[in-house]
Design a protein around this motif. Sequence first.
Motif, short mmCIF file in Angstrom:
data_model
loop_
_atom_site.label_atom_id
_atom_site.label_comp_id
_atom_site.label_asym_id
_atom_site.label_seq_id
_atom_site.Cartn_x
_atom_site.Cartn_y
_atom_site.Cartn_z
N GLU A 1 -12.26 -11.21 -6.95
CA GLU A 1 -12.08 -12.04 -8.13
C GLU A 1 -11.20 -11.36 -9.16
O GLU A 1 -11.15 -10.13 -9.26
N PHE A 2 -10.53 -12.17 -9.96
CA PHE A 2 -9.65 -11.68 -11.02
C PHE A 2 -10.46 -11.09 -12.15
O PHE A 2 -11.44 -11.67 -12.60
N VAL A 3 -10.04 -9.93 -12.64
CA VAL A 3 -10.68 -9.27 -13.77
C VAL A 3 -9.81 -9.38 -15.03
O VAL A 3 -10.27 -9.80 -16.09
N GLY A 4 -8.56 -9.01 -14.92
CA GLY A 4 -7.65 -9.06 -16.04
C GLY A 4 -6.26 -8.64 -15.61
O GLY A 4 -6.06 -8.15 -14.50
N GLY A 5 -5.29 -8.82 -16.50
CA GLY A 5 -3.93 -8.45 -16.17
C GLY A 5 -3.08 -8.24 -17.40
O GLY A 5 -3.49 -8.56 -18.53
N ILE A 6 -1.89 -7.70 -17.18
CA ILE A 6 -0.93 -7.44 -18.25
C ILE A 6 0.45 -7.83 -17.75
O ILE A 6 0.80 -7.56 -16.60
N ASP A 7 1.24 -8.52 -18.59
CA ASP A 7 2.54 -9.00 -18.15
C ASP A 7 3.55 -7.86 -18.09
O ASP A 7 3.28 -6.74 -18.50
N TRP A 8 4.75 -8.18 -17.59
CA TRP A 8 5.74 -7.12 -17.36
C TRP A 8 6.27 -6.49 -18.64
O TRP A 8 6.76 -5.37 -18.61
N THR A 9 6.18 -7.22 -19.77
CA THR A 9 6.62 -6.64 -21.04
C THR A 9 5.58 -5.71 -21.64
O THR A 9 5.91 -4.91 -22.52
N GLY A 10 4.33 -5.82 -21.19
CA GLY A 10 3.24 -5.06 -21.78
C GLY A 10 2.68 -5.66 -23.05
O GLY A 10 1.78 -5.08 -23.66
N GLY A 11 3.20 -6.82 -23.47
CA GLY A 11 2.79 -7.42 -24.72
C GLY A 11 1.74 -8.50 -24.61
O GLY A 11 1.25 -8.99 -25.63
N THR A 12 1.40 -8.91 -23.39
CA THR A 12 0.42 -9.97 -23.18
C THR A 12 -0.62 -9.51 -22.18
O THR A 12 -0.28 -8.96 -21.13
N THR A 13 -1.89 -9.72 -22.51
CA THR A 13 -2.99 -9.44 -21.59
C THR A 13 -3.85 -10.68 -21.44
O THR A 13 -3.85 -11.57 -22.28
N SER A 14 -4.59 -10.73 -20.34
CA SER A 14 -5.48 -11.83 -20.06
C SER A 14 -6.70 -11.31 -19.31
O SER A 14 -6.57 -10.38 -18.51
N TYR A 15 -7.87 -11.91 -19.58
CA TYR A 15 -9.11 -11.41 -19.00
C TYR A 15 -9.99 -12.56 -18.52
O TYR A 15 -9.97 -13.65 -19.09
N ALA A 16 -10.76 -12.28 -17.49
CA ALA A 16 -11.77 -13.22 -17.06
C ALA A 16 -12.87 -13.32 -18.12
O ALA A 16 -13.14 -12.37 -18.85
N ASP A 17 -13.50 -14.49 -18.19
CA ASP A 17 -14.55 -14.70 -19.19
C ASP A 17 -15.69 -13.69 -19.06
O ASP A 17 -16.30 -13.30 -20.06
N SER A 18 -15.97 -13.26 -17.85
CA SER A 18 -17.08 -12.37 -17.60
C SER A 18 -16.89 -10.97 -18.20
O SER A 18 -17.87 -10.25 -18.41
N VAL A 19 -15.64 -10.59 -18.49
CA VAL A 19 -15.37 -9.26 -19.01
C VAL A 19 -14.71 -9.28 -20.38
O VAL A 19 -14.51 -8.22 -20.99
N LYS A 20 -14.37 -10.45 -20.88
CA LYS A 20 -13.67 -10.58 -22.16
C LYS A 20 -14.49 -9.95 -23.28
O LYS A 20 -15.68 -10.20 -23.42
N GLY A 21 -13.83 -9.11 -24.07
CA GLY A 21 -14.49 -8.41 -25.16
C GLY A 21 -15.05 -7.07 -24.76
O GLY A 21 -15.40 -6.27 -25.65
N ARG A 22 -15.16 -6.80 -23.47
CA ARG A 22 -15.68 -5.52 -22.99
C ARG A 22 -14.62 -4.67 -22.30
O ARG A 22 -14.65 -3.45 -22.40
N PHE A 23 -13.70 -5.32 -21.60
CA PHE A 23 -12.64 -4.62 -20.86
C PHE A 23 -11.31 -4.79 -21.58
O PHE A 23 -11.06 -5.81 -22.23
N SER A 24 -10.42 -3.82 -21.43
CA SER A 24 -9.08 -3.92 -21.97
C SER A 24 -8.09 -3.22 -21.03
O SER A 24 -8.44 -2.24 -20.37
#
Length: 127
Positions: A46-69
Motif C-alpha cells: 500500500e501507498f504510504v507517501g511520496g515527494i515530487d521531482w521538484t521536492g516541493g510537493t508531498t502527499s501522504y496516505a490518510d493512515s499516516v498523515k500528521g505522523r510521517f514526513s
Amino acid sequence: QVHLVESGGGLVQAGDSLRLSCVASGRPPERYAMGWFRQPPGKEREFVGGIDWTGGTTSYADSVKGRFSISRDYSDHTVYLQMNSLKPEDTAVYYCATDPQAPARVIRTTTYAYRDWGQGTQVTVSS
C-alpha cells in the motif's frame, strides 16, 4: 537503471520514532518522483507517501498523515521517511520506489506507476 537501498528499520515500541533512508545509485534520472510503500504481513502493498521531482510537493496516505514526513537530498541522492508516533499497525516491510513519468506536483499512489524498487526494510512496532 536505478538501484535503491532502504535502511533504518528495526524493532521499536508504540510511540517511538524511526527515520528510514533510501539511497539511489546507478544513474538516477534528473526528474523523478519518489514514493514510499509498505506491505504488512499477509496484506497487499500500500501507498504510504511520496515527494515530487521538484521536492516541493508531498502527499501522504490518510493512515499516516500528521505522523510521517518525507524529504529528499539531491546532493547524496537520498530520500527520507521520518516516522513519528508509531503504532503496531505500522508494522510492515517498507519500500521506496521511483516514478520518472510524473510531472511536477504529481505523486501517484499505485504500484504500477513506479519503475524501480528497493528490497525493503522491516519495521516492527510492539504494543
